[in-house]
Enzyme design. Structure first.
Site, mmCIF file in Angstrom:
data_model
loop_
_atom_site.group_PDB
_atom_site.id
_atom_site.type_symbol
_atom_site.label_atom_id
_atom_site.label_comp_id
_atom_site.label_asym_id
_atom_site.label_seq_id
_atom_site.Cartn_x
_atom_site.Cartn_y
_atom_site.Cartn_z
ATOM 1 C CG ASP A 33 -21.682 31.340 -72.075
ATOM 2 O OD1 ASP A 33 -22.276 32.309 -72.585
ATOM 3 O OD2 ASP A 33 -22.167 30.638 -71.183
ATOM 4 C CG ASP A 34 -21.414 35.872 -71.505
ATOM 5 O OD1 ASP A 34 -22.358 35.589 -72.255
ATOM 6 O OD2 ASP A 34 -21.560 36.139 -70.301
ATOM 7 C CB CYS A 69 -26.985 32.749 -73.126
ATOM 8 S SG CYS A 69 -25.618 33.486 -72.256
ATOM 9 C CG ASP A 301 -23.062 32.779 -76.066
ATOM 10 O OD1 ASP A 301 -22.178 33.639 -75.857
ATOM 11 O OD2 ASP A 301 -23.704 32.236 -75.141
#
Ligand code: NAG
Ligand code: NAG
Ligand code: NAG
Ligand code: NAG
Ligand code: NAG
Ligand code: NAG
Ligand code: NAG
Length: 518
Positions: A33-34, A69, A301
């Site tokens: 994530d990120d 996201c 993502d």
């Protein structure tokens, strides 16, 4: 010794040539994530580089089609641009885990199609930002197609979270989420069905998303690491970039830089647990004799920035830091230590994973399979010379504008907090569509190469940004005012086309005026 080799050669040949299901492989997908690519986001994942990248293919031009996201994850699962899957932001009102998604897109996302084709499916970790709340059906909503469903309720966190375990809400206060995902993954692999039936595993750890909490054993591991001082790090922004970036303070005061360093360093520390997770999955697959039948993919993502152009830390921008993602893959028949320069997008994952399962991509998917890799070798306008869309709808929300930041237009701004000197990270008019045009050099002498970004903002100025990344990799020099009309018209017409494309029409084949280099 020789006999043994001959024997194993024949065993390989026999299994290789059995038709039908044997072409299908297991798929293990790790989505962080990120995690950025361009700011050294992969550096802490030393073991992953050794056991995935060095044993497989690294895609050096992997992108998301939207740098946020929920919409980006929706693209990854649906194979569609956001104008087609209609998840436009991280709110339910913007479609995130909303009714349209749950009724029309989710049931025909690629994991559901794999499940229909006989795969056993497993999901653990963050899904969509609004997943699991009462207004989106609660933790009892298990998306179609998952046998094992361990879905994080809401957005990434490391402690104090609720998981939907096969539809039952389970609260954890003190268990580090990445480790819990790893434990569930191992539990799944301990079931004997994995050796009998093909399976799909998606592992979606929270790292390195805010609040950047490392596992206790990795706290302060990178004590002396500082945020990367790229040439565009904290440069002052004048009239050459869109409105949001011009907001004060620009640049950020020096007093804030230690905070950027802390964020950067802790992001790395959280990724060490992901590195462990990947290692333990690979070791388990190997001990089960399944590693050679499994495609193992690691990606994120979307990207991230820390300090570039004086922005504190976030995503939501069309620049390289935010749209480029790490992507590496190992699997049966794939070469080792290969660098692949084809443009590969998050919307390509769906057709790619379907291809790994011997399934055709349905016509509503906007991406194209990059599997098998050899399929891309022809310069058919899809792999080597690719023009694709980046689209983003800026967020504005009173909830995320601190009263201490004294902005009147609280509804049109978002993520403005004193800890970031009230430099807002988003605004309604940070809404843009861009064409990213990439045609890497294959042979240095023969091919002209393109590496271009052309963006239109939906704001009161119709602001335009354009960069030639071949000469300006850090996007310091906006060419919008110096483009020839021919070049501008070309990009405008591609942009207009892509903004409403769907399925096949999202592949722009012929570069009719390839000679007029921008
Ligand atoms: C499996 O792969 C072989 C060789 O690539 C191909 O000829 C065959 O059609 C495939 N089988 C199925 C069921 O798609
Ligand atoms: C979730 O459901 C699947 C399918 O029914 C089952 O095999 C698995 O054991 C369950 N997992 C957990 C953690 O309860
Ligand atoms: C979880 O939340 C509780 C209550 O807010 C807090 O006391 C505790 O410190 C939190 N746990 C962790 C590990 O952050
Ligand atoms: C980190 O910085 C401290 C203080 O500047 C120094 O004493 C220490 O040796 C450094 N550690 C490493 C691993 O470089
Ligand atoms: C998300 O998008 C919807 C629909 O465009 C909009 O109504 C909502 O305000 C957006 N949310 C935020 C936080 O901007
Ligand atoms: C963007 O929105 C803000 C907040 O509403 C406004 O103050 C500003 O003038 C807008 N800028 C442009 C270029 O549209
Ligand atoms: C922006 O574009 C719109 C639609 O193309 C046009 O109507 C408007 O006049 C433009 N505004 C400016 C400031 O150029």
């Amino acid at each position: 010794m020789e006999k043994l080799q001959v024997l194993s050669f024949w065993i390989i040949m026999v299994t290789w040539t059995v038709p039908g299901l044997c072409n299908q492989t297991n798929i293990v997908l790790v989505v962080t994530d990120d995690q950025d690519l361009t700011l050294g986001g992969l550096t802490p994942m030393v073991k992953t580089q050794k056991i995935i990248a060095n044993m497989g293919v690294t895609f050096t031009n992997a992108f998301v089609t939207t740098p946020i996201c929920c919409p980006s994850r929706a693209s990854m699962f649906s194979g569609q641009y956001q104008h087609n899957h209609q998840t436009l932001n991280n709110s339910v009102s913007g479609g995130c885990s909303g009714p349209y998604w749950q009724q029309h897109v989710e049931p025909q996302a690629w994991p559901a199609l794999l499940h229909q084709a006989g795969y056993t499916t497993f999901y653990a970790g963050k899904y969509l930002n609004q997943y699991g709340y009462r207004k989106t059906g609660g933790a009892t909503h298990v998306p179609a197609g998952w046998d094992w469903w361990i879905g994080l309720v809401g957005n990434s966190r490391y402690y104090n979270y609720t998981l939907s375990v096969n539809g039952t809400a389970v609260f954890h206060s003190d268990d580090y989420l990445t480790n819990v995902i790893e434990a569930f993954g191992l539990e799944f692999l301990r079931q004997h069905h994995v050796t009998e039936k093909n399976f799909l595993m998606v592992l979606a750890p929270p790292a390195p998303h805010a609040p950047f909490t490392p596992a206790p054993k990795y706290k302060d591991h990178y004590k002396n690491v500082t945020a990367m001082r790229t040439p565009n790090f904290n440069v002052p922004v004048f009239r050459d970039k869109h409105w949001l970036l011009q907001m004060p303070p620009s640049p950020l005061p020096d007093s804030m830089l230690p905070e950027l360093d802390r964020v950067y360093r802790q992001r790395w520390e959280t990724l060490l647990s992901v590195d462990d997770l990947i290692e333990s999955m690979v070791m388990k697959l190997e001990s089960l004799g399944l590693l050679d039948k499994t495609h193992f993919i690691v990606t994120s993502d979307h990207g991230y920035h820390v300090g570039q152009f004086g922005l504190p830390w976030d995503k939501r921008q069309p620049y390289e830091m935010d749209i480029r993602i790490p992507l590496m893959m190992r699997g049966p028949g794939l070469p080792h230590r290969q660098m692949d320069t084809h443009s590969v997008l998050n919307i390509d994952f769906a057709p790619t994973f379907l291809a790994m399962a011997d399934l055709e991509a349905p016509p509503w998917m906007d991406g194209i399979s990059f599997f098998p890799l050899s399929k891309q070798n022809a310069d058919d306008g899809t792999g080597m010379d690719r023009k694709f869309l980046i689209e983003y709808q800026g967020e504005g929300s009173r909830k995320t504008v601190s009263p201490n930041c004294l902005y009147d237009e609280a509804d049109t701004l978002s993520n403005c907090v004193p800890e970031q000197m009230c430099k807002c990270q988003d605004a309604r008019n940070n809404t843009f569509t861009c064409v990213r045009h990439l045609k890497p050099h294959i042979t240095p002498h023969l091919m002209s190469s393109y590496n271009f970004l052309f963006c239109k903002f939906r704001d009161s100025e119709n602001f335009t940004e354009a960069y030639d990344l071949n000469v300006d990799p850090y996007q310091l020099n906006n060419l919008a005012l110096s483009l020839s009309p021919a070049v501008e018209n070309k990009y405008m017409s591609w942009l207009e086309h892509l903004k409403s494309c769907s399925g096949l029409s999202c592949q722009l084949h012929h570069d009719s005026d390839a000679q007029s280099s921008p």
